[in-house]
Write an enzyme that holds these catalytic residues in place. Sequence first.
Site, PDB file in Angstrom:
ATOM      1  N   ASP A  33      52.639  42.270  14.195  1.00 52.09           N
ATOM      2  CA  ASP A  33      53.905  42.939  14.501  1.00 52.09           C
ATOM      3  C   ASP A  33      54.834  42.791  13.296  1.00 52.09           C
ATOM      4  OD1 ASP A  33      55.557  43.647  17.408  1.00 52.09           O
ATOM      5  OD2 ASP A  33      56.722  43.271  15.599  1.00 52.09           O
ATOM      6  N   ASN A  93      55.124  46.267  27.495  1.00 52.55           N
ATOM      7  CA  ASN A  93      56.298  46.940  28.035  1.00 52.55           C
ATOM      8  C   ASN A  93      55.908  48.360  28.425  1.00 52.55           C
ATOM      9  OD1 ASN A  93      58.119  44.766  27.612  1.00 52.55           O
ATOM     10  ND2 ASN A  93      58.116  45.235  25.430  1.00 52.55           N
ATOM     11  N   VAL A 102      57.685  51.947  21.289  1.00 56.14           N
ATOM     12  CA  VAL A 102      56.645  52.778  20.670  1.00 56.14           C
ATOM     13  C   VAL A 102      55.758  53.351  21.788  1.00 56.14           C
ATOM     14  CG1 VAL A 102      54.730  52.864  19.033  1.00 56.14           C
ATOM     15  CG2 VAL A 102      56.662  51.318  18.613  1.00 56.14           C
ATOM     16  N   HIS A 106      50.426  49.292  23.874  1.00 62.44           N
ATOM     17  CA  HIS A 106      50.200  48.104  23.053  1.00 62.44           C
ATOM     18  C   HIS A 106      50.459  46.864  23.878  1.00 62.44           C
ATOM     19  CE1 HIS A 106      54.333  49.504  22.466  1.00 62.44           C
ATOM     20  NE2 HIS A 106      54.706  48.238  22.343  1.00 62.44           N
ATOM     21  N   HIS A 108      51.467  42.944  23.229  1.00 64.65           N
ATOM     22  CA  HIS A 108      51.924  41.911  22.301  1.00 64.65           C
ATOM     23  C   HIS A 108      51.148  40.647  22.653  1.00 64.65           C
ATOM     24  CE1 HIS A 108      55.840  44.021  21.304  1.00 64.65           C
ATOM     25  NE2 HIS A 108      55.533  44.604  22.446  1.00 64.65           N
TER      26      HIS A 108
HETATM   27  P1  DGP Z   1      57.759  47.573  22.306  1.00 60.89           P
HETATM   28  O1  DGP Z   1      59.226  47.290  22.406  1.00 60.89           O
HETATM   29  O2  DGP Z   1      56.981  46.841  23.363  1.00 60.89           O
HETATM   30  O3  DGP Z   1      57.468  49.052  22.254  1.00 60.89           O
HETATM   31  O4  DGP Z   1      57.294  46.928  20.927  1.00 60.89           O
HETATM   32  C1  DGP Z   1      57.093  47.643  19.753  1.00 60.89           C
HETATM   33  C2  DGP Z   1      56.771  46.654  18.663  1.00 60.89           C
HETATM   34  O5  DGP Z   1      56.279  47.372  17.551  1.00 60.89           O
HETATM   35  C3  DGP Z   1      57.963  45.840  18.151  1.00 60.89           C
HETATM   36  O6  DGP Z   1      57.713  44.448  18.417  1.00 60.89           O
HETATM   37  C4  DGP Z   1      58.006  46.089  16.669  1.00 60.89           C
HETATM   38  C5  DGP Z   1      56.662  46.718  16.372  1.00 60.89           C
HETATM   39  N1  DGP Z   1      56.695  47.726  15.337  1.00 60.89           N
HETATM   40  C6  DGP Z   1      57.508  48.810  15.271  1.00 60.89           C
HETATM   41  N2  DGP Z   1      57.235  49.540  14.188  1.00 60.89           N
HETATM   42  C7  DGP Z   1      56.211  48.913  13.548  1.00 60.89           C
HETATM   43  C8  DGP Z   1      55.476  49.202  12.353  1.00 60.89           C
HETATM   44  O7  DGP Z   1      55.693  50.192  11.647  1.00 60.89           O
HETATM   45  N3  DGP Z   1      54.492  48.315  12.015  1.00 60.89           N
HETATM   46  C9  DGP Z   1      54.208  47.225  12.780  1.00 60.89           C
HETATM   47  N4  DGP Z   1      53.229  46.414  12.361  1.00 60.89           N
HETATM   48  N5  DGP Z   1      54.876  46.941  13.912  1.00 60.89           N
HETATM   49  C10 DGP Z   1      55.868  47.769  14.280  1.00 60.89           C
END
Ligand code: DGP
Length: 126
Positions: A33, A93, A102, A106, A108
């Site tokens: 992340d 989420n 996003v 996914h 976490h």
């Molecule tokens: P959520 O709120 O559950 O949709 O979490 C989305 C997660 O995605 C957040 O913890 C940050 C991560 N994230 C957002 N953009 C990027 C990216 O471009 N690269 C990576 N590796 N993680 C990202």
Amino acid sequence: MVYDRNNIFAKILREEIPCKKYYENDFVLAFEDVYPQRKIHILVIPKGEYTDLDDFHRKASDIEIIEFFKAITHVAELLKVSAQFDGYRVISNVGSNAGQEVPHLHFHLVGGEKIGRMLPKRNDYG
Ligand code: DGP
């Protein structure tokens, strides 16, 4: 929700933007992340186009579902945070109340240190 092929994880899957890849197989990709919330914070995503857990269970094949959940525990074993070590937490989420940012399913996977309460107290969240 219609799947948006321009979401950031779709771009990561197409290798249009980079990620710190941790594990990959035919069904899943696991990567760090970008905003880690604990010492270990890995995102595990299916390679198929699913917006969230509900969408996944509605549309994915049994093999995709099995392989996805197997991969989460496999990644936890590789990270040495699985139950036989100190334990970890998985969070997914779903939708706006949960703060999903996003729109590609996914999980976490966080660990590597004490994680704390499962949820902030009711009055603590923003
Ligand atoms: P959520 O709120 O559950 O949709 O979490 C989305 C997660 O995605 C957040 O913890 C940050 C991560 N994230 C957002 N953009 C990027 C990216 O471009 N690269 C990576 N590796 N993680 C990202």
